[in-house]
Design an enzyme around this catalytic site. Structure first.
Site, PDB file in Angstrom:
ATOM      1  CB  SER A  20       5.093  -0.831  -4.192  1.00  0.00           C
ATOM      2  OG  SER A  20       6.236  -0.415  -3.279  1.00  0.00           O
ATOM      3  N   GLY A  45       8.988   1.149  -1.833  1.00  0.00           N
ATOM      4  CA  GLY A  45       8.565   2.334  -0.927  1.00  0.00           C
ATOM      5  C   GLY A  45      10.029   3.017  -0.726  1.00  0.00           C
ATOM      6  CG  LEU A  72       7.733  -0.238   4.369  1.00  0.00           C
ATOM      7  CD1 LEU A  72       6.753   1.068   4.798  1.00  0.00           C
ATOM      8  CD2 LEU A  72       7.140  -0.624   2.787  1.00  0.00           C
ATOM      9  CB  CYS A 128       3.340  -0.616   5.236  1.00  0.00           C
ATOM     10  SG  CYS A 128       4.603  -2.268   5.549  1.00  0.00           S
ATOM     11  N   GLY A 263       2.254  -8.560  -8.104  1.00  0.00           N
ATOM     12  CA  GLY A 263       3.267  -8.676  -7.000  1.00  0.00           C
ATOM     13  C   GLY A 263       4.038  -9.827  -6.931  1.00  0.00           C
TER      14      GLY A 263
HETATM   15  C1  LIG Z   1       8.037  -8.737  -0.229  1.00  0.00           C
HETATM   16  C2  LIG Z   1       6.920  -7.572  -0.345  1.00  0.00           C
HETATM   17  C3  LIG Z   1       7.448  -6.170  -0.252  1.00  0.00           C
HETATM   18  C4  LIG Z   1       6.221  -5.470  -0.096  1.00  0.00           C
HETATM   19  N1  LIG Z   1       6.709  -3.911  -0.203  1.00  0.00           N
HETATM   20  C5  LIG Z   1       5.804  -2.984  -0.399  1.00  0.00           C
HETATM   21  C6  LIG Z   1       6.062  -1.307  -0.293  1.00  0.00           C
HETATM   22  O1  LIG Z   1       7.248  -1.297  -0.335  1.00  0.00           O
HETATM   23  N2  LIG Z   1       5.127  -0.394  -0.464  1.00  0.00           N
HETATM   24  C7  LIG Z   1       3.710  -1.032  -0.666  1.00  0.00           C
HETATM   25  O2  LIG Z   1       3.124   0.064  -0.866  1.00  0.00           O
HETATM   26  N3  LIG Z   1       3.729  -2.143  -0.954  1.00  0.00           N
HETATM   27  C8  LIG Z   1       4.414  -3.189  -0.708  1.00  0.00           C
HETATM   28  N4  LIG Z   1       4.223  -4.467  -0.776  1.00  0.00           N
HETATM   29  C9  LIG Z   1       2.644  -4.848  -1.059  1.00  0.00           C
HETATM   30  C10 LIG Z   1       2.395  -5.253  -2.699  1.00  0.00           C
HETATM   31  O3  LIG Z   1       2.689  -4.047  -3.599  1.00  0.00           O
HETATM   32  C11 LIG Z   1       0.945  -5.550  -2.745  1.00  0.00           C
HETATM   33  O4  LIG Z   1       0.056  -4.466  -2.371  1.00  0.00           O
HETATM   34  C12 LIG Z   1       0.500  -6.862  -2.126  1.00  0.00           C
HETATM   35  O5  LIG Z   1       1.534  -7.807  -2.195  1.00  0.00           O
HETATM   36  C13 LIG Z   1      -0.630  -7.569  -3.099  1.00  0.00           C
HETATM   37  O6  LIG Z   1      -0.194  -8.157  -4.387  1.00  0.00           O
HETATM   38  P1  LIG Z   1       0.318  -9.315  -4.592  1.00  0.00           P
HETATM   39  O7  LIG Z   1      -0.709 -10.382  -3.862  1.00  0.00           O
HETATM   40  O8  LIG Z   1       0.274  -9.477  -6.127  1.00  0.00           O
HETATM   41  O9  LIG Z   1       1.622  -9.450  -4.068  1.00  0.00           O
HETATM   42  C14 LIG Z   1       4.844  -5.644  -0.706  1.00  0.00           C
HETATM   43  C15 LIG Z   1       4.721  -6.886  -0.815  1.00  0.00           C
HETATM   44  C16 LIG Z   1       5.687  -7.864  -0.770  1.00  0.00           C
HETATM   45  C17 LIG Z   1       5.132  -9.271  -0.933  1.00  0.00           C
END
Ligand SMILES: Cc1cc2nc3c(=O)[nH]c(=O)nc-3n(C[C@H](O)[C@H](O)[C@H](O)COP(=O)(O)O)c2cc1C
Length: 301
Positions: A20, A45, A72, A128, A263
């Site tokens: 997400s 989100g 968010l 978050c 992500g």
């Molecule tokens: C720019 C950005 C925006 C994100 N927005 C959300 C979100 O809206 N809702 C959510 O549950 N996690 C959000 N996350 C967290 C990611 O979904 C994920 O849990 C986290 O980044 C770890 O995975 P990764 O290392 O592969 O990015 C966000 C992460 C990033 C980098």
């Protein structure tokens, strides 16, 4: 070879999903990624009303990852239902909507609005680190985790995934609380709270001072937390955190994840999810794995 996985009665063609907030609602990536080849798309989100997000700067690069304090930002459920869901339904993939809120009522309102929508699962973000109210305020207290899970489950028509925060002493406590509240699936990890200082300006790199660390730097922490959680609960787990390659994805599955989300890696390689889908198949072929379920939690010892 079978790459299908089942999460709370929903069958994904393979275990690869988007994390997400890193993939919009898919439209931005449709030029690079055949969305039909993904197990599921997890949307950014969405809240009951539009959110502006935090002040800028809200992104900073770090060693092996990035910090974000986007806060968010989202268009609100009305525009989301009108614009993003119809786009996604054109593809043969599962749709998972990530839900955020400031109060329990906010979360429940979004969940109710999604009840009649063609959405396969809901992912509830109680983790978050970048919003003052809601979000992590729920995710760091086991009683609050159980309560909000119960409330959301009252209104949800789709299976509920509770997204857990790594910013706790013992993630298994939160995992058990979500399971006790009726969660169908858990997803972890969200970002790890961090800080960066620009020494030349003697200023914080992010206007919010702190942000969520994501990317390869957090991968070993995520693998450890997925492993611990898999031994603490009976419900399936979606693992994420720094997955950049098929090897990283398989590691997460061996630790106990039934599916994985990608992500931050999408930002520097928009085709990475496709490479991971193919790489998992190559691994299965190389090691004679006929069904991906043989790999889930399959680490020896
Ligand atoms: C720019 C950005 C925006 C994100 N927005 C959300 C979100 O809206 N809702 C959510 O549950 N996690 C959000 N996350 C967290 C990611 O979904 C994920 O849990 C986290 O980044 C770890 O995975 P990764 O290392 O592969 O990015 C966000 C992460 C990033 C980098």
């Amino acid at each position: 070879m079978n790459t299908k996985v089942k999460l709370a009665g929903v069958t994904l063609k393979n275990p690869v999903m988007t994390a997400s907030g890193t993939f919009g609602s898919g439209a931005e990536y449709a030029e690079f990624v055949d969305l039909n080849k993904l197990g599921a798309v997890v949307t950014k989100g969405v809240a009951n009303v539009p959110w502006e997000g935090n002040s800028t700067p809200r992104i900073a690069e770090t060693y092996g990852g990035m910090l974000n304090a986007v806060g968010l930002q989202n268009p609100g459920i009305d525009l989301f239902v009108e614009r993003d869901i119809p786009f996604l339904t054109k593809y043969d993939t599962k749709i998972i909507v990530n839900v955020c809120g400031k109060t329990t009522e906010d979360y429940c309102e979004v969940v109710m609005r999604l009840a009649e929508q063609p959405v396969d699962m809901l992912e509830i973000n109680i983790s978050c680190p970048n919003v003052k109210e809601g979000g992590i305020a729920f995710g760091q207290n086991p009683k609050a985790v159980e309560e909000i899970t119960k409330e959301v489950k009252k209104y949800a028509k789709q299976p509920v995934i509770m997204k857990l925060s790594p910013n706790v002493t013992d993630i298994t406590e939160m995992a058990r609380a979500a399971e006790a509240g009726g969660a169908d699936v858990l997803s972890l990890i969200n970002t790890i709270t961090g800080m960066k200082i620009d020494i030349h300006r003697r200023a914080f790199a992010l206007a919010n001072k702190t942000g969520g660390l994501s990317g390869p730097a957090i991968h070993p922490v995520a693998v450890r937390m997925v492993y611990e959680t898999a031994h603490a609960v009976k419900i399936p787990i979606i693992g994420m955190g720094g997955i950049c390659t098929a090897e990283d994805a398989i590691e997460m599955i061996l630790a106990g994840a039934s599916a994985i989300s990608v992500g931050t890696a999408n930002f520097h390689n928009p085709k990475v999810t496709m490479e991971i889908v193919e790489g998992i198949q190559d691994y299965m072929e190389e090691y004679g794995v006929r069904d991906i379920s043989e790999l889930i939690g399959g680490v020896n010892g």
